[in-house]
Write an enzyme that holds these catalytic residues in place. Structure first.
Site, PDB file in Angstrom:
ATOM      1  N   GLY A   1       3.140   2.323   5.125  1.00  0.00           N
ATOM      2  CA  GLY A   1       3.583   1.767   5.056  1.00  0.00           C
ATOM      3  C   GLY A   1       4.616   2.258   6.485  1.00  0.00           C
TER       4      GLY A   1
ATOM      5  CD  GLU B   1       2.683   5.297  -6.130  1.00  0.00           C
ATOM      6  OE1 GLU B   1       2.462   6.002  -4.609  1.00  0.00           O
ATOM      7  OE2 GLU B   1       3.382   4.549  -6.532  1.00  0.00           O
TER       8      GLU B   1
ATOM      9  CB  CYS C   1       3.651   0.815  -6.510  1.00  0.00           C
ATOM     10  SG  CYS C   1       3.964  -1.659  -6.793  1.00  0.00           S
TER      11      CYS C   1
ATOM     12  N   GLY D   1       0.825  -1.595  -0.459  1.00  0.00           N
ATOM     13  CA  GLY D   1       0.363   0.066  -0.066  1.00  0.00           C
ATOM     14  C   GLY D   1       0.807   1.252  -0.716  1.00  0.00           C
ATOM     15  CB  SER D   2       0.004   4.514   1.255  1.00  0.00           C
ATOM     16  OG  SER D   2      -0.518   4.480   2.463  1.00  0.00           O
ATOM     17  CB  THR D   3       5.622   4.881   1.176  1.00  0.00           C
ATOM     18  OG1 THR D   3       5.805   4.881  -0.140  1.00  0.00           O
ATOM     19  CG2 THR D   3       6.904   5.223   2.064  1.00  0.00           C
ATOM     20  CD  GLU D   4      -0.435   9.082   4.551  1.00  0.00           C
ATOM     21  OE1 GLU D   4      -0.667   8.658   3.791  1.00  0.00           O
ATOM     22  OE2 GLU D   4      -0.800   9.376   5.924  1.00  0.00           O
TER      23      GLU D   4
END
Ligand code: NAI
Ligand code: MG
Length: 465
Positions: A257, A405, A308, A252-255
Site C-alpha cells: 500500500g 498481522e 484483514c 493487500g499488504s500495508t507494505e
C-alpha cells in the site's frame, strides 16, 4: 486427512476452464501475454498445478491501460444512460448466481476455502454487490447550492455540482476472497461509469477471469474491463505507476500500500487502500458465553484467519479468562481441516507456500518469545498448506505474534481488568454496509454508497442568471 473419494467432483465447465491456459482480457479480446509466457496456478490443498495463466508484464499493462483509456475517452460506457448501465450491472449479478456452482468450485479449488463457504458466502455476496450497485447507477446526483458571493451582490447565480466518473482506474486485489474482492472493486467502479484494468493476485486469478467473461456476456462494452494476470512487481507496479491511470484502488499488504502511494505521487493519482489489521476482540465478564465463545472463535478462524479484520487479539476480562481460553481452544480443536473441495472440511489450507512459511515463522517466533501454545501450533498433514487452528496464551504486547498481522488461524488471548468502550461484532458483511480501516489499515471504504466516492469527482458549475 480426508480422502479424494469424498471430494466434490469438478463440474464440466470447471474442468474445461482449467484445461487450457487462461489469457488476459484486453479491449474485449482474450489474448496471450505479449511475451507468450504463462505461469502456474496451484491447488493449495495438494500443491498440484491446476492451470496456467498469461504472465502479463509492462507491455500488456500498456495495452490494457490504452484500451481502458480509449473506452473512457471515446467509448459508450461513461456516456450511456445510468439506467442502461444499471441494467448491465444487474445482469452481471444474475449471471454470477446462474453460475454459482462453477464459481464456487473454482474458488475452492484455487484458494482452498471450503466449498460450502464459497457457495453460501463468497459467490452470493459477489452477486449481491452487483445487484446492490445496479440500483445506485441511477442515483448518482449532485446538488444545487445557494451561494452568497460578497463581492458581486447584484448578480444572481445558479450553482450546482455534478458527480463525474474519475476516469481510468487500476484495481489491484489479493487472494483471500478472490471473487468477492473483484466484485467489491468492479461493482462500484463500473456503476460510476469508469473504465478499469484489474489485476488479480498471482495466487488466485481464476475466478476473476471467469467473472470478466460474465461481465462481457452481460453486455459490458469492449475495453471497459481489462484483466491482466501477473505478479506484483512485474505487473502490479507498472500498472500502479502508469501515467494514463487516473486512480488506483488497492487491497493487500500495508507494505505494498505504501509503495502504491509513492508510485501515485508522480502524477498525483487518487488512491484508496484497504490494508492489513490486527483487530482486538473483547469479552466481558457479563457476556453470554454461548454466543461469545463461538463468536471469538469464528472471528479468528473464519477464512483460516486470512482476513484483514480477523479478531486476532482476544482480550478477556479477568474472571472469565480461563473459561473463554478453554472454550475457544475446544472450538479450535474441533475444527475439521481438509481440502476445500471436501464438503466435510470446515477449514482449508493457507493459500500458498509463502503464506504457509510466513505463518509458521510467526508460530516459531511466538514459542521463542515465550508464548504458550494451548492448542494447534503446527502443520496439519504432509501435503498442502494446512496449519492447525492455534490459540496462544501468555503473550505480551512486545511479542511479534501480538504486534504483527499473522494472516493465519492464530489468536493471542490476554486477560484485562476494566473496559469503558463500546463493542462490535465480527464478519458481518453486506453490500450496503461500508467496510474499511483506520490508520495504517487504509484510506477509503468499500461497499455501501460510501464506496462510490472512491470513483467520482465533484465538478462545481456556476452560472450567472
Ligand atoms: P501483497 O500486498 O504483496 O499482494 C496483494 C496484491 O498486490 C497482489 O495482487 C500482488 O500481486 C500485488 N502487488 C504486490 N507487490 C506489488 C507492487 N510492488 N506494486 C503493485 N502491486 C503489487 O500481499 P501478499 O504478499 O500476498 O501478502 C502479504 C501479507 O499482506 C499477508 O500476510 C497479509 O498480512 C497482508 N494481506 C492483507 C490483505 C487484506 O485483505 N487487506 C490481503 C492479502 C494480504
Ligand atoms: Mg507481497
Amino acid at each position: 486427512m480426508n480422502t479424494a473419494v469424498d471430494m466434490v467432483s469438478l463440474s464440466t465447465p470447471v474442468k474445461r476452464f482449467v484445461s487450457q491456459a487462461r489469457q488476459a482480457l484486453i479491449d474485449g479480446r482474450w489474448q496471450d501475454a505479449q511475451s507468450g509466457e504463462t505461469f502456474e496456478v496451484f491447488n493449495p490443498s495438494n500443491e498440484a498445478v491446476i492451470a496456467r495463466v498469461a504472465d502479463c508484464k509492462r507491455a500488456d499493462v500498456d495495452l490494457a491501460v490504452a484500451a481502458a483509456r480509449k473506452a473512457f475517452d471515446k467509448g459508450p460506457w461513461p456516456r450511456m444512460s445510468p439506467s442502461a448501465r444499471g441494467k448491465i450491472l444487474w445482469k452481471i449479478g444474475d449471471l454470477i448466481l446462474e453460475n454459482l456452482e462453477e464459481l464456487a468450485q473454482l474458488e475452492s479449488l484455487n484458494n482452498g476455502k471450503p466449498i460450502g463457504v464459497a457457495r453460501a458466502a463468497d459467490v452470493p455476496l459477489a452477486a449481491d454487490l452487483f445487484h446492490y450497485m445496479a440500483g445506485w447507477a441511477t442515483k448518482i446526483e449532485g446538488s444545487t447550492i445557494p451561494i452568497s458571493v460578497p463581492y458581486t451582490p447584484e448578480v444572481q447565480y445558479h450553482a450546482y455540482t455534478r458527480k463525474e466518473p474519475i476516469g481510468v482506474v487500476a484495481q489491484i486485489i489479493p487472494w483471500n476472497f478472490p471473487l468477492l474482492m473483484a466484485a467489491w472493486k468492479l461493482g462500484p467502479v463500473l456503476t460510476a461509469g469508469c473504465t478499469v484494468v484489474l489485476k488479480p493476485a498471482e495466487e488466485t486469478p481464476l475466478s476473476a477471469l471467469r467473472l470478466a467473461q460474465l461481465c462481457l456476456d452481460a453486455g459490458l462494452p469492449p475495453g471497459v474491463l481489462n484483466v491482466v494476470t501477473g505478479f506484483g512487481e512485474t505487473c502490479g507496479a507498472p500498472l500502479a505507476a502508469h501515467n494514463q491511470v487516473d486512480k488506483v484502488a488497492f487491497t493487500g499488504s500495508t507494505e505494498v500500500g505504501k509503495l502504491i502511494v509513492k508510485a501515485a505521487a508522480n502524477d498525483l493519482k487518487k488512491v484508496t487502500l484497504e490494508l492489513g489489521g490486527k483487530s482486538p476482540n473483547i469479552v466481558l465478564d457479563d457476556a453470554d458465553f454461548d454466543v461469545a465463545i463461538p463468536g471469538a472463535s469464528n472471528a479468528i478462524f473464519f477464512n483460516h484467519g486470512q482476513c484483514c479484520c480477523a479478531g486476532s487479539r482476544l482480550f478477556v476480562q479477568e474472571k472469565s479468562y480461563d473459561r473463554v481460553l478453554e472454550g475457544v481452544s475446544k472450538a479450535a480443536r474441533a475444527i475439521r481441516l481438509g481440502p476445500g473441495l471436501d464438503p466435510q472440511s470446515e477449514m482449508g489450507p493457507l493459500v500458498s507456500k509463502t503464506q504457509f512459511d510466513r505463518v509458521n515463522g510467526f508460530l516459531r517466533s511466538g514459542k521463542e518469545e515465550g508464548a504458550r501454545t494451548v492448542c494447534g501450533g503446527k502443520r496439519h498433514g504432509e501435503t498442502g498448506f494446512f496449519v492447525e487452528p492455534t490459540v496462544l496464551d501468555g503473550t505480551s504486547d512486545k511479542m511479534r505474534v501480538y504486534q504483527e498481522e499473522i494472516f493465519g488461524p492464530v489468536v493471542t488471548v490476554m486477560p484485562f481488568k476494566e473496559v469503558d468502550d463500546e463493542l462490535n461484532c465480527y464478519n458481518i458483511f453486506d453490500a450496503a454496509l461500508p467496510f474499511g480501516g483506520y490508520k495504517q489499515s487504509g484510506w477509503g471504504r468499500e461497499m455501501g454508497s460510501e464506496v462510490l466516492k472512491n470513483y467520482l469527482e465533484t465538478k462545481a458549475i456556476c452560472m450567472s442568471i
